[in-house]
Design a protein around this motif. Structure first.
Motif, PDB file in Angstrom:
ATOM      1  N   TRP A 222     -69.124  51.413  76.121  1.00 28.20           N
ATOM      2  CA  TRP A 222     -69.945  52.517  76.614  1.00 28.20           C
ATOM      3  C   TRP A 222     -69.266  53.218  77.781  1.00 28.20           C
ATOM      4  CZ3 TRP A 222     -75.468  53.698  75.835  1.00 28.20           C
ATOM      5  CH2 TRP A 222     -75.979  53.120  74.682  1.00 28.20           C
ATOM      6  N   ALA A 235     -80.404  52.795  78.972  1.00 30.05           N
ATOM      7  CA  ALA A 235     -80.413  52.531  77.530  1.00 30.05           C
ATOM      8  C   ALA A 235     -80.851  51.105  77.205  1.00 30.05           C
ATOM      9  CB  ALA A 235     -79.032  52.791  76.949  1.00 30.05           C
ATOM     10  N   LEU A 236     -80.630  50.151  78.121  1.00 32.98           N
ATOM     11  CA  LEU A 236     -80.970  48.752  77.853  1.00 32.98           C
ATOM     12  C   LEU A 236     -82.349  48.361  78.377  1.00 32.98           C
ATOM     13  CD1 LEU A 236     -77.544  47.051  78.660  1.00 32.98           C
ATOM     14  CD2 LEU A 236     -78.494  47.575  76.414  1.00 32.98           C
ATOM     15  N   LEU A 250     -81.589  41.435  72.164  1.00 31.94           N
ATOM     16  CA  LEU A 250     -82.032  42.819  72.266  1.00 31.94           C
ATOM     17  C   LEU A 250     -80.949  43.703  72.871  1.00 31.94           C
ATOM     18  CD1 LEU A 250     -84.237  44.940  71.979  1.00 31.94           C
ATOM     19  CD2 LEU A 250     -85.132  44.243  74.209  1.00 31.94           C
ATOM     20  N   ALA A 251     -80.254  43.191  73.890  1.00 28.21           N
ATOM     21  CA  ALA A 251     -79.181  43.970  74.510  1.00 28.21           C
ATOM     22  C   ALA A 251     -78.035  44.201  73.528  1.00 28.21           C
ATOM     23  CB  ALA A 251     -78.675  43.255  75.759  1.00 28.21           C
ATOM     24  N   SER A 253     -78.247  44.330  70.255  1.00 23.36           N
ATOM     25  CA  SER A 253     -78.695  45.278  69.242  1.00 23.36           C
ATOM     26  C   SER A 253     -78.639  46.710  69.779  1.00 23.36           C
ATOM     27  CB  SER A 253     -80.103  44.930  68.793  1.00 23.36           C
ATOM     28  OG  SER A 253     -80.600  45.911  67.885  1.00 23.36           O
ATOM     29  N   ARG A 254     -79.092  46.921  71.008  1.00 26.41           N
ATOM     30  CA  ARG A 254     -79.074  48.273  71.551  1.00 26.41           C
ATOM     31  C   ARG A 254     -77.653  48.747  71.865  1.00 26.41           C
ATOM     32  NH1 ARG A 254     -84.245  49.466  75.495  1.00 26.41           N
ATOM     33  NH2 ARG A 254     -85.882  49.046  73.940  1.00 26.41           N
ATOM     34  N   ALA A 257     -76.295  49.729  68.338  1.00 23.75           N
ATOM     35  CA  ALA A 257     -76.947  50.837  67.629  1.00 23.75           C
ATOM     36  C   ALA A 257     -76.865  52.150  68.399  1.00 23.75           C
ATOM     37  CB  ALA A 257     -78.407  50.473  67.347  1.00 23.75           C
ATOM     38  N   LYS A 258     -76.898  52.108  69.708  1.00 22.79           N
ATOM     39  CA  LYS A 258     -76.906  53.327  70.515  1.00 22.79           C
ATOM     40  C   LYS A 258     -75.553  53.662  71.128  1.00 22.79           C
ATOM     41  CE  LYS A 258     -81.758  52.916  71.875  1.00 22.79           C
ATOM     42  NZ  LYS A 258     -82.706  52.930  73.032  1.00 22.79           N
TER      43      LYS A 258
END
Length: 335
Positions: A222, A235-236, A250-251, A253-254, A257-258
């Motif tokens: 990023w 974003a997280l 979850l972190a 995955s984001r 995906a993002k």
């Protein structure tokens, strides 16, 4: 009375300024002004060059304006002086568009306190040269000493006596223990610091050291693609559910995906289009076609010949022949 005295006080001289975007432009990085900057020029040209050098940026330096400011010379003399200054490499007249993609053209006269050849001016107008001053000379490195002074311990050993360290420092009473090995830690990256700070932004996204190390590579992508640390944190942590059972999952995955797209390749900086003009007549042309800043007609040919190859003597001979023919025809018409 005070108002009358103030009104009669002479105002400071302000040179005439050209329209915004026009007039004099000095090249960058010129050396400081000195007394002999224009000593290589004739008296008239040196006087005109010194006057132009003192004018501010954007001042009008056309022949008519300079003739009004220099009472000793008329317009024709100033125009001839500007031609000599152009040939000497001190100034060039240029027309250039006001900006990239702009259709409005402005007319400027670039002036340099230091004379330069045609190749330098061509590079300057193309944007390759932006500074007159050359590179600084390298800093001299002192040469190593061939015969260094001997150390006190070495000198004592050479004389056969004990070294100063042996005499000055007593023997330790007890043998020291093993020296602890220093612990070297790998410096933390910016991506790791961002992941470690998520728990302070939102306690539901608190990550352990092992989880931060596992997600460090994804977060680093990023930052490589132009995202800032606040954008990555947002974003997280934005839109989290009521309860987060696995912050690391979850972190991950984001972050996957993002992931933002790769930035566009850096485009070259577009410079304004420039076109050189003849200093005398204003005919536009490329720097190669205007050596000395003058066109072929204003520059003339070798040995004082005109551009079409006819010399002054031949011109006078042809004019005399035309006069003789006209005189003969007039005498025949009378008879």
């Amino acid at each position: 009375m005070a108002a009358a005295q103030l009104s009669s006080a002479p105002l400071p001289y302000a040179p005439p300024m050209a329209s915004p975007g026009y007039g004099k432009r000095s090249v960058l990085g010129q050396p400081p002004c000195r007394a002999g900057d224009f000593a290589h020029l004739p008296t008239r040209e040196a006087s005109v060059a010194a006057h132009i050098d003192r004018l501010p940026e954007g001042a009008a330096i056309d022949a008519k304006t300079l003739a009004r400011e220099l009472p000793a010379y008329g317009q024709q003399a100033v125009r001839s002086a500007l031609t000599v200054l152009s040939e000497a490499g001190h100034l060039r007249r240029v027309r250039e568009n006001a900006g990239v993609g702009c259709t409005r053209w402005v007319f400027r006269t670039y002036f340099s306190r230091v004379s330069h050849d045609d190749l330098w001016w061509a590079r300057f107008l193309s944007g390759e040269v932006t500074d007159v001053a050359g590179p600084l000379p390298p800093t001299p490195v002192p040469a190593p000493d061939v015969h260094p002074e001997p150390r006190p311990a070495a000198a004592a050993r050479a004389r056969g006596g004990p070294s100063p360290a042996t005499v000055m420092s007593p023997a330790p009473a007890t043998s020291p223990g093993p020296t602890p090995r220093p612990v070297t830690r790998r410096p933390r990256s910016e991506a790791y610091d961002v992941l470690a700070s998520l728990g302070r932004t939102d306690p539901r996204m608190t990550l352990s050291a092992v989880e931060c190390a596992g997600l460090e590579e994804l977060a680093g992508r990023w930052l490589e693609r132009g995202a800032t640390a606040p954008q990555l944190v947002l974003a997280l942590t934005a839109g989290l559910p009521q309860q987060v059972h696995s912050p690391a999952a979850l972190a991950r995955s984001r972050l996957t995906a993002k992931l933002p797209p790769e930035p566009l390749a850096a485009t070259a900086v577009l410079l304004p289009q420039r076109l050189m003009e003849c200093t005398d007549c204003g005919t536009p042309g490329s720097p190669e076609a205007l050596p000395g800043g003058l066109c072929r007609i204003c520059r003339g040919g070798p040995e004082g010949r005109e551009p079409d190859g006819i010399g002054a003597e031949e011109v006078r001979a042809r004019v005399a022949l035309l006069r003789a023919i006209r005189r003969e025809g007039y005498e025949r018409s009378r008879t």
